[in-house]
Structure formats: structure tokens, C-alpha cells
Design a protein around this motif. Structure first.
Motif, PDB file in Angstrom:
ATOM      1  N   PRO A  61      -1.361   5.406  -2.533  1.00 28.08           N
ATOM      2  CA  PRO A  61      -1.340   4.464  -3.651  1.00 28.08           C
ATOM      3  C   PRO A  61      -0.456   4.964  -4.791  1.00 28.08           C
ATOM      4  O   PRO A  61      -0.646   6.058  -5.312  1.00 28.08           O
ATOM      5  CB  PRO A  61      -2.818   4.397  -4.068  1.00 28.08           C
ATOM      6  N   GLY A  62       0.554   4.167  -5.125  1.00 28.36           N
ATOM      7  CA  GLY A  62       1.469   4.533  -6.197  1.00 28.36           C
ATOM      8  C   GLY A  62       2.431   5.649  -5.856  1.00 28.36           C
ATOM      9  O   GLY A  62       3.029   6.240  -6.761  1.00 28.36           O
ATOM     10  N   SER A  63       2.629   5.932  -4.576  1.00 29.21           N
ATOM     11  CA  SER A  63       3.463   7.074  -4.202  1.00 29.21           C
ATOM     12  C   SER A  63       4.204   6.806  -2.897  1.00 29.21           C
ATOM     13  O   SER A  63       3.618   6.305  -1.930  1.00 29.21           O
ATOM     14  CB  SER A  63       2.592   8.325  -4.036  1.00 29.21           C
ATOM     15  N   TYR A  64       5.496   7.152  -2.894  1.00 30.50           N
ATOM     16  CA  TYR A  64       6.330   7.034  -1.691  1.00 30.50           C
ATOM     17  C   TYR A  64       7.347   8.152  -1.714  1.00 30.50           C
ATOM     18  O   TYR A  64       8.003   8.402  -2.725  1.00 30.50           O
ATOM     19  CB  TYR A  64       7.055   5.681  -1.680  1.00 30.50           C
ATOM     20  N   VAL A 346      -0.476  -9.402   5.479  1.00 26.83           N
ATOM     21  CA  VAL A 346      -0.244  -8.926   6.847  1.00 26.83           C
ATOM     22  C   VAL A 346      -0.597  -7.454   7.010  1.00 26.83           C
ATOM     23  O   VAL A 346      -0.380  -6.874   8.074  1.00 26.83           O
ATOM     24  CB  VAL A 346       1.218  -9.172   7.274  1.00 26.83           C
ATOM     25  N   GLY A 347      -1.104  -6.817   5.957  1.00 27.02           N
ATOM     26  CA  GLY A 347      -1.562  -5.438   6.079  1.00 27.02           C
ATOM     27  C   GLY A 347      -0.474  -4.388   6.067  1.00 27.02           C
ATOM     28  O   GLY A 347      -0.682  -3.269   6.551  1.00 27.02           O
ATOM     29  N   CYS A 348       0.696  -4.705   5.499  1.00 31.39           N
ATOM     30  CA  CYS A 348       1.798  -3.740   5.486  1.00 31.39           C
ATOM     31  C   CYS A 348       1.584  -2.616   4.490  1.00 31.39           C
ATOM     32  O   CYS A 348       2.209  -1.556   4.599  1.00 31.39           O
ATOM     33  CB  CYS A 348       3.121  -4.446   5.210  1.00 31.39           C
ATOM     34  N   GLY A 349       0.744  -2.843   3.477  1.00 28.76           N
ATOM     35  CA  GLY A 349       0.423  -1.810   2.497  1.00 28.76           C
ATOM     36  C   GLY A 349       1.456  -1.594   1.412  1.00 28.76           C
ATOM     37  O   GLY A 349       1.298  -0.705   0.568  1.00 28.76           O
ATOM     38  N   ARG A 350       2.518  -2.403   1.381  1.00 25.64           N
ATOM     39  CA  ARG A 350       3.568  -2.190   0.386  1.00 25.64           C
ATOM     40  C   ARG A 350       3.036  -2.332  -1.039  1.00 25.64           C
ATOM     41  O   ARG A 350       3.429  -1.585  -1.935  1.00 25.64           O
ATOM     42  CB  ARG A 350       4.709  -3.190   0.606  1.00 25.64           C
ATOM     43  N   CYS A 351       2.160  -3.298  -1.256  1.00 19.84           N
ATOM     44  CA  CYS A 351       1.661  -3.531  -2.616  1.00 19.84           C
ATOM     45  C   CYS A 351       0.868  -2.339  -3.126  1.00 19.84           C
ATOM     46  O   CYS A 351       0.797  -2.099  -4.337  1.00 19.84           O
ATOM     47  CB  CYS A 351       0.811  -4.800  -2.673  1.00 19.84           C
ATOM     48  N   ILE A 352       0.278  -1.571  -2.212  1.00 15.21           N
ATOM     49  CA  ILE A 352      -0.494  -0.393  -2.604  1.00 15.21           C
ATOM     50  C   ILE A 352       0.440   0.753  -2.970  1.00 15.21           C
ATOM     51  O   ILE A 352       0.303   1.398  -4.013  1.00 15.21           O
ATOM     52  CB  ILE A 352      -1.441   0.033  -1.466  1.00 15.21           C
ATOM     53  N   ALA A 353       1.416   1.015  -2.096  1.00 12.60           N
ATOM     54  CA  ALA A 353       2.326   2.135  -2.325  1.00 12.60           C
ATOM     55  C   ALA A 353       3.206   1.928  -3.547  1.00 12.60           C
ATOM     56  O   ALA A 353       3.504   2.883  -4.272  1.00 12.60           O
ATOM     57  CB  ALA A 353       3.196   2.357  -1.087  1.00 12.60           C
ATOM     58  N   TRP A 354       3.632   0.686  -3.792  1.00 12.35           N
ATOM     59  CA  TRP A 354       4.607   0.449  -4.845  1.00 12.35           C
ATOM     60  C   TRP A 354       3.990  -0.067  -6.135  1.00 12.35           C
ATOM     61  O   TRP A 354       4.719  -0.460  -7.056  1.00 12.35           O
ATOM     62  CB  TRP A 354       5.699  -0.485  -4.327  1.00 12.35           C
ATOM     63  N   PRO A 356       2.707   0.872  -9.576  1.00 11.06           N
ATOM     64  CA  PRO A 356       2.898   2.081 -10.396  1.00 11.06           C
ATOM     65  C   PRO A 356       1.607   2.805 -10.734  1.00 11.06           C
ATOM     66  O   PRO A 356       1.618   4.021 -10.960  1.00 11.06           O
ATOM     67  CB  PRO A 356       3.573   1.548 -11.667  1.00 11.06           C
ATOM     68  N   VAL A 357       0.488   2.079 -10.770  1.00  8.51           N
ATOM     69  CA  VAL A 357      -0.787   2.720 -11.100  1.00  8.51           C
ATOM     70  C   VAL A 357      -1.696   2.841  -9.883  1.00  8.51           C
ATOM     71  O   VAL A 357      -2.866   3.207 -10.012  1.00  8.51           O
ATOM     72  CB  VAL A 357      -1.500   1.969 -12.250  1.00  8.51           C
ATOM     73  N   GLY A 358      -1.177   2.536  -8.699  1.00  7.66           N
ATOM     74  CA  GLY A 358      -1.910   2.780  -7.468  1.00  7.66           C
ATOM     75  C   GLY A 358      -3.104   1.876  -7.222  1.00  7.66           C
ATOM     76  O   GLY A 358      -4.072   2.285  -6.574  1.00  7.66           O
ATOM     77  N   ILE A 359      -3.049   0.627  -7.684  1.00  8.82           N
ATOM     78  CA  ILE A 359      -4.147  -0.307  -7.401  1.00  8.82           C
ATOM     79  C   ILE A 359      -4.108  -0.647  -5.915  1.00  8.82           C
ATOM     80  O   ILE A 359      -3.062  -0.967  -5.360  1.00  8.82           O
ATOM     81  CB  ILE A 359      -4.019  -1.574  -8.264  1.00  8.82           C
TER      82      ILE A 359
END
Length: 379
Positions: A61-64, A346-354, A356-359
Motif C-alpha cells: 500500500p502506497g509503495s512500488y 478486477v482485483g489488480c491492486g493498482r489503487c492500493i499501490a498507487w 499516496p497514503v496507502g488506503i
């Protein structure tokens, strides 16, 4: 679209290069993953050599970040910041331009898009996202003609996911890790022993392309290794989301105190909607030169996190972050089903990783519905 009767084949690393060449000879612009600016993004490829060989990504979350693998995998990573939406529903598209010539005005609509793309490396989650946008933008009463022109003739080379990130939950959404439909050719990268790819043909076009690529019939060992790849990915999902009853639960909890709590963390920046492969909201911008004689209108990506997105005469109906986040989450996981007959996630998780505050979407949905879910880590 799938040709289930076609036998599985196997191509080598050289065969992957031949595949890119066969597509380019037929006039396709081949687009696939490429390492650039510290991320694995989608860009045009002249050769399979440009793939991110030996690289993977680490997402939280918030990290890549990207790190080296201990092998030479070509597709050993999860969903990055780009999705195929940027080619099918680009961030900026000019709709028309007008020019004043004395007392007359000439209006010229933008010509239909006529470039043909071959998408190389489409994961199951993104196949699901493309199918959703097809339904939204072409399946209703009003067709988005620009999207339809871009979508026509797209050649899809899918790749089964073998390395999900800690933010992925495609298994929960029924979209992966294996590519099930919507492709012309599907690959499973096999690294054990000879580095090779199991190939499944999904269309007549796919069969035609494969005829120009060196291949051999798949044997039982190839198929068993391919199954092991997706089984390992299924077991390695970093997140989960319990979708049973989620639609009703979210809509019954519109005044849940969790909305206030998440609003205190949310920046309303719209990052989640920009990286989401299914979000489709757009707006328009009009611009004129200093003479006022030349004007053009451009369609641009919009986000439901902006104040202006919900502006109606007199003001915005969603002035606060609480109401905007609630609109996004309930639409994505609940009312999208009412509109289009499917989830918008679709469960790609992009919204979690990107974010900025890791929601974490899975965490918020679980909290709002009173269900157990979210991270699978340390379980």
C-alpha cells in the motif's frame, strides 16, 4: 472467441521474438511491458529484447519499486502503473477544432483512429478490465465511437500471471491469475529447465499468427508446469475480498463512521481513478488561441474525486472527501453491478499501490461490510 479445440503449443525465447516480428509485419504496433523511469510500464516494442528481462516489482500500500530477479523471466512482475486503458481510452483526445475565416466558421471533427495495436503481456485482470470497458463504452445504447475505433482490430497476447504482488486480489474477483477468455494468443512463461512459453490459441487470427512462429506440440510436462505456475500465483495472492453480499452491505452502510475515518486519510488526489483500468469518467476542455480564431475541444480523463466532477448549477453535490470516496467505492463495488451487470473492480491492486497514503480498497470494503478480508500476509 477462444478456440478450445486447438492443441497447446510451445515456443522458445527465439519464438517470442518471432511472434513480435510476425505482428509487426502485419502492420501492428506492438505494445508491451518495458522498463522505464524506475517502473515497468507499457510502451511500443520493436523487439522482445526490450522486455524487462530479469526484473520484478515489489508492491505494498502506497509503495512500488522494482528489483532484480534471480532468473531471466520476461513477464515476472505484477500490474504496474499503466493499464491498456491509455491506448483504448487515452487521457487526451481532441474531438474537433474550429477556425474562423472572416464571417464563416469551419468545424473539423477529428478523424477516426486508424492505428492497429497488438497488446503483448495482457494479464487476466486486465482482460477483465477491457471486457468491462467494452460493455460500458460499446455495449449500451450510446456507443463511444472513438473507443470503438481503437478497440477494433486489437490483437491480444495474454500472459498468465505467475508473480502476483502483495496488493493483488484477482482470484477474489474471478479475473485471474490465468487468462480465460478475450485473447488471440495466451502464453504461460515456463522457466524450469528450458526457458519457454506454453501457447494457447484463442482465435483464428491467433492461429494464423502462430503459423509464422516456430513451435512444437506441448507435452504433459509443459502442461503440468503451466498449471503449477497459476496454482502458485493463486496461493500467493497478497489480498482477498469477500464479494458475497458486498453490494447490499455497502449500500446499507452509507452512514457508517468508517467513511469519516477514511476521509481523514484520503487526499482526494484521484490517483486511484487514474491507475484504475476500468474507470471511464471523462470531461472536456475548450481552448482558443490568442486571436480567438482557432478553437479546439479535447476530451480528458476526469475523476469523481474532483469537486467539479459533481458540479450541478449552484455547486457540487459532493463537496467533501467523505462523499467523494463513498461515491467511488460504492460505485466500483456495488452500483456498477446495477448499471452494467458486473463489478467495476478486477482485483489488480493498482489503487492500493498507487495511493499516496496507502488506503486499501479491500480493507475498507471489509470494514464497511463487517466482513473479514484484506491482507493475506502472515496468514
Amino acid at each position: 472467441m477462444n478456440n478450445k479445440d486447438a492443441p497447446d503449443r510451445v515456443i522458445s525465447l527465439a519464438g517470442l521474438e518471432e511472434l513480435v516480428g510476425a505482428l509487426r509485419r502485419r502492420g501492428y504496433r506492438v505494445v508491451g511491458p518495458k522498463l522505464r523511469d524506475g517502473a515497468i510500464v507499457y510502451d511500443e516494442l520493436d523487439s522482445a529484447v526490450e522486455l524487462p528481462v530479469g526484473w520484478t516489482d515489489v508492491q505494498e500500500p502506497g509503495s512500488y519499486r522494482i528489483v532484480r530477479r534471480d532468473d531471466e523471466a520476461r513477464f515476472g512482475f505484477a500490474a504496474g502503473p499503466h493499464s491498456w486503458k491509455q491506448y483504448l481510452l487515452p487521457p487526451r483526445v481532441r474531438l474537433w477544432r474550429a477556425q474562423q475565416n472572416g464571417a464563416s466558421v469551419t468545424i473539423e471533427e477529428e478523424a477516426p483512429h486508424d492505428e492497429r495495436y497488438a497488446f503483448l503481456g495482457v494479464r487476466g485482470c486486465d482482460l477483465g478490465a477491457i471486457a468491462i470497458q467494452d460493455r460500458v463504452l460499446m455495449g449500451g445504447r450510446y456507443v463511444d465511437h472513438d473507443y470503438a475505433a481503437r478497440r477494433e482490430g486489437i490483437f491480444v497476447v495474454a500472459v498468465d500471471c505467475g508473480d502476483p504482488a502483495a496488493t493483488c486480489f484477482c482470484v477474489s474477483m474471478g479475473t485471474g491469475p490465468a487468462a480465460e477468455s478475450g485473447y488471440d494468443i495466451a502464453l504461460t512463461e515456463l522457466i524450469g529447465g528450458e526457458h519457454r512459453f506454453l501457447v494457447r490459441v484463442g482465435s483464428e487470427r491467433g492461429a494464423e499468427i502462430l503459423d509464422d512462429v516456430s513451435h512444437r506440440p506441448a507435452d504433459d510436462a509443459d502442461r503440468e508446469e503451466a498449471v503449477a505456475v497459476t496454482e502458485r500465483a493463486t496461493a500467493g495472492m497478497g489480498r482477498s475480498l469477500d464479494t458475497d453480499g458486498l453490494h447490499d452491505s455497502l449500500l446499507q452502510n452509507l452512514e457508517h463512521p468508517r467513511w469519516d475515518e477514511v476521509a481523514q486519510r484520503c487526499l482526494a488526489c484521484g490517483n486511484c481513478t487514474q491507475v484504475c483500468p476500468t474507470c471511464f469518467c471523462t470531461g472536456v476542455e475548450d481552448a482558443a488561441d490568442l486571436s480567438g480564431e482557432n478553437v479546439e475541444r479535447t476530451r480528458v480523463w476526469d475523476t469523481c474525486f474532483s469537486v467539479d466532477h459533481s458540479y450541478i448549477h449552484g455547486g457540487s453535490v459532493r463537496p467533501g472527501t467523505r462523499s467523494r470516496y463513498r461515491q467511488w467505492l460504492t460505485h466500483k463495488l456495488a452500483t456498477w453491478e446495477d448499471q452494467f451487470g458486473t463489478s467495476g473492480c478486477v482485483g489488480c491492486g493498482r489503487c492500493i499501490a498507487w495511493c499516496p497514503v496507502g488506503i486499501d480498497l479491500t480493507e475498507e470494503a471489509a470494514a464497511l461490510s463487517g466482513a473479514e478480508g484484506g491482507s493475506n500476509e502472515n496468514t
